[in-house]
Design a protein around this motif. Sequence first.
Motif, PDB file in Angstrom:
ATOM      1  N   TYR A  52     -56.425   3.668 -10.731  1.00  0.00           N
ATOM      2  CA  TYR A  52     -56.519   2.628 -11.757  1.00  0.00           C
ATOM      3  C   TYR A  52     -55.774   1.344 -11.401  1.00  0.00           C
ATOM      4  O   TYR A  52     -56.018   0.291 -11.980  1.00  0.00           O
ATOM      5  N   THR A  58     -59.520   6.903 -20.173  1.00  0.00           N
ATOM      6  CA  THR A  58     -59.194   8.171 -19.530  1.00  0.00           C
ATOM      7  C   THR A  58     -60.456   9.032 -19.545  1.00  0.00           C
ATOM      8  O   THR A  58     -61.494   8.600 -20.032  1.00  0.00           O
ATOM      9  N   ASN A 109     -54.921  11.045 -15.379  1.00  0.00           N
ATOM     10  CA  ASN A 109     -56.135  10.958 -16.194  1.00  0.00           C
ATOM     11  C   ASN A 109     -56.651   9.532 -16.359  1.00  0.00           C
ATOM     12  O   ASN A 109     -57.752   9.325 -16.830  1.00  0.00           O
ATOM     13  N   ILE A 110     -55.820   8.565 -15.985  1.00  0.00           N
ATOM     14  CA  ILE A 110     -56.219   7.186 -16.254  1.00  0.00           C
ATOM     15  C   ILE A 110     -57.266   6.715 -15.258  1.00  0.00           C
ATOM     16  O   ILE A 110     -57.135   6.894 -14.052  1.00  0.00           O
ATOM     17  N   LYS A 111     -58.331   6.154 -15.820  1.00  0.00           N
ATOM     18  CA  LYS A 111     -59.407   5.630 -14.966  1.00  0.00           C
ATOM     19  C   LYS A 111     -59.278   4.117 -14.819  1.00  0.00           C
ATOM     20  O   LYS A 111     -59.534   3.567 -13.761  1.00  0.00           O
ATOM     21  N   PHE A 166     -48.614   8.290 -20.833  1.00  0.00           N
ATOM     22  CA  PHE A 166     -49.885   8.865 -20.394  1.00  0.00           C
ATOM     23  C   PHE A 166     -49.679   9.688 -19.142  1.00  0.00           C
ATOM     24  O   PHE A 166     -48.755   9.441 -18.382  1.00  0.00           O
TER      25      PHE A 166
END
Lengths: 140, 343
Positions: free
Chosen positions: B33, B149, B133-135, B129
Amino acid sequence: MEEKFEPKIIAFLCKWCSSAGSDLAGVSRMKYPPNVVPITVMCSGSISPNYILSAFKDGADGVLVSGCHPGDCHYIKGNYYARRRITLVKELLEFIGIEPERFQMSWVSAAEGAKYTEIIKDFVKELEPLGPQNKLRSNL
Amino acid sequence: MVKLDDIKKECKSILEEGKVKYIVGYKRNNNYYMSIPAFIEKIEETDQLIWDPTCVYNLVRFLRDEKLRKERQKTPDTRPIGVIVKGCDSRAINVLLQEKFIKRENVYIIGVACEKSGVIEKKKLRKKFNEKNIKQIEFGKDNNFIITTEKGKTTISAEEILAERCIECNNNTPVIYDVLLGEKVERSLSEHFRSLEKFESISTEEKWNFWKKELDKCIRCYACRSVCPMCYCDECIADSISLAVKPDTTAEEKAQKIRWVEKSPVSSENFSYHLIRALHLAGRCIDCGECERVCPVDIPLRYLNKKMEKEASEQFGYTAGLDPEKPALVSDFKDDDPQDFII
Ligand code: SF4
Ligand code: SF4
Ligand code: FES
């Protein structure tokens, strides 16, 4: 018997005023504590913060920077530049937790032998209760 | 809101006209990300450009590399390089101009206003967070960030993950540019020196304990120095080389080879390095926060520079990087500079 702590002061004195002032104190046989190691530099404006930091690193308990009064610098503007720079050094040293008493600046003219002796006397008195400066002392 | 298309359009047009050699901007780091610096030479590459809250880097650093590269080339391409800058980064350019390290014609400045937000701080993000998982993170409306996410999009108030320096920032629009994208938005989220407040109420000993603990961690990797746009000295005082003293070594040679800072990462030398660096950045640091971001052992280096910034501002009315024509902080004085501390 425990030995009394004798603080060691490194004094950077400009040649034209402060160093001459300290000389006058000497030739006039004024008494002041022998705790100070004077180092003559050409002008207070020539004192790099490196000098101050290395004095502390090499074991100074206090450091004094002294120059001509504003307006009297032999090089006209040196002490004005020094005033700014030394302000920054002083603020930074206090910020990281060095006792403010350990680093001082003064204006001493060639005629102020008496003022010089007073400054040293007071400086020694202020340093005595602090004990040795070990924070910045070299670990090598 | 700044439109990415506007940035791309501007970059395309200056490349087309041959105005710049290449452009330094930001692009996505594969599937991660975060952004990474992008060096755009061809028009079709401009599609890689991105603009989002992960554009944290101060790309002004690359002006130094470009200058050195040019000095090595026999027949250098003398066209400027384009660089995308935020408000803080633009002030770094001003400092380099003020110090005559670069020339105005060497750089084409694409200024991008931060408007109501700024950039993220990874440390804050990690607390909220699971990074894995963070896109993607994008600017949302007003001062919100949109975080994508696997589970979908979440909108959060920017302040929750904004870098501390952005929260304190009061100069969020570039001050020097060839083209400015986005609008000048006056906003201040907090006191400019908020992060220093906690030091005001603590004792000398507490201050010392804090810094001793922090600076003792330093491994002297010099990442902080490498990333700093202002650390461009040919010979850094921290790199003083040893001098083999021979019978014919003159006093002068010795005097010129003083080792102010030893290389060993021990307490006293770490303090030397960091105090000298802070002093050398006084009136020059523009608080881009890069040193603190890259430190592998998380030393809060910003505080040291911020302290100098505060004194420059409060005692001498000086702010770094506002005007390249004015003398630098320590190359100037006023007759009535404060001197209460002088005996
Ligand atoms: S410090 Fe200010 S100018 Fe720099 S990224 Fe943050 S908000 Fe923008
Ligand atoms: S980046 Fe951190 S560890 Fe490396 S030299 Fe700088 S302060 Fe020390
Ligand atoms: S010569 Fe004394 S301060 Fe400059």
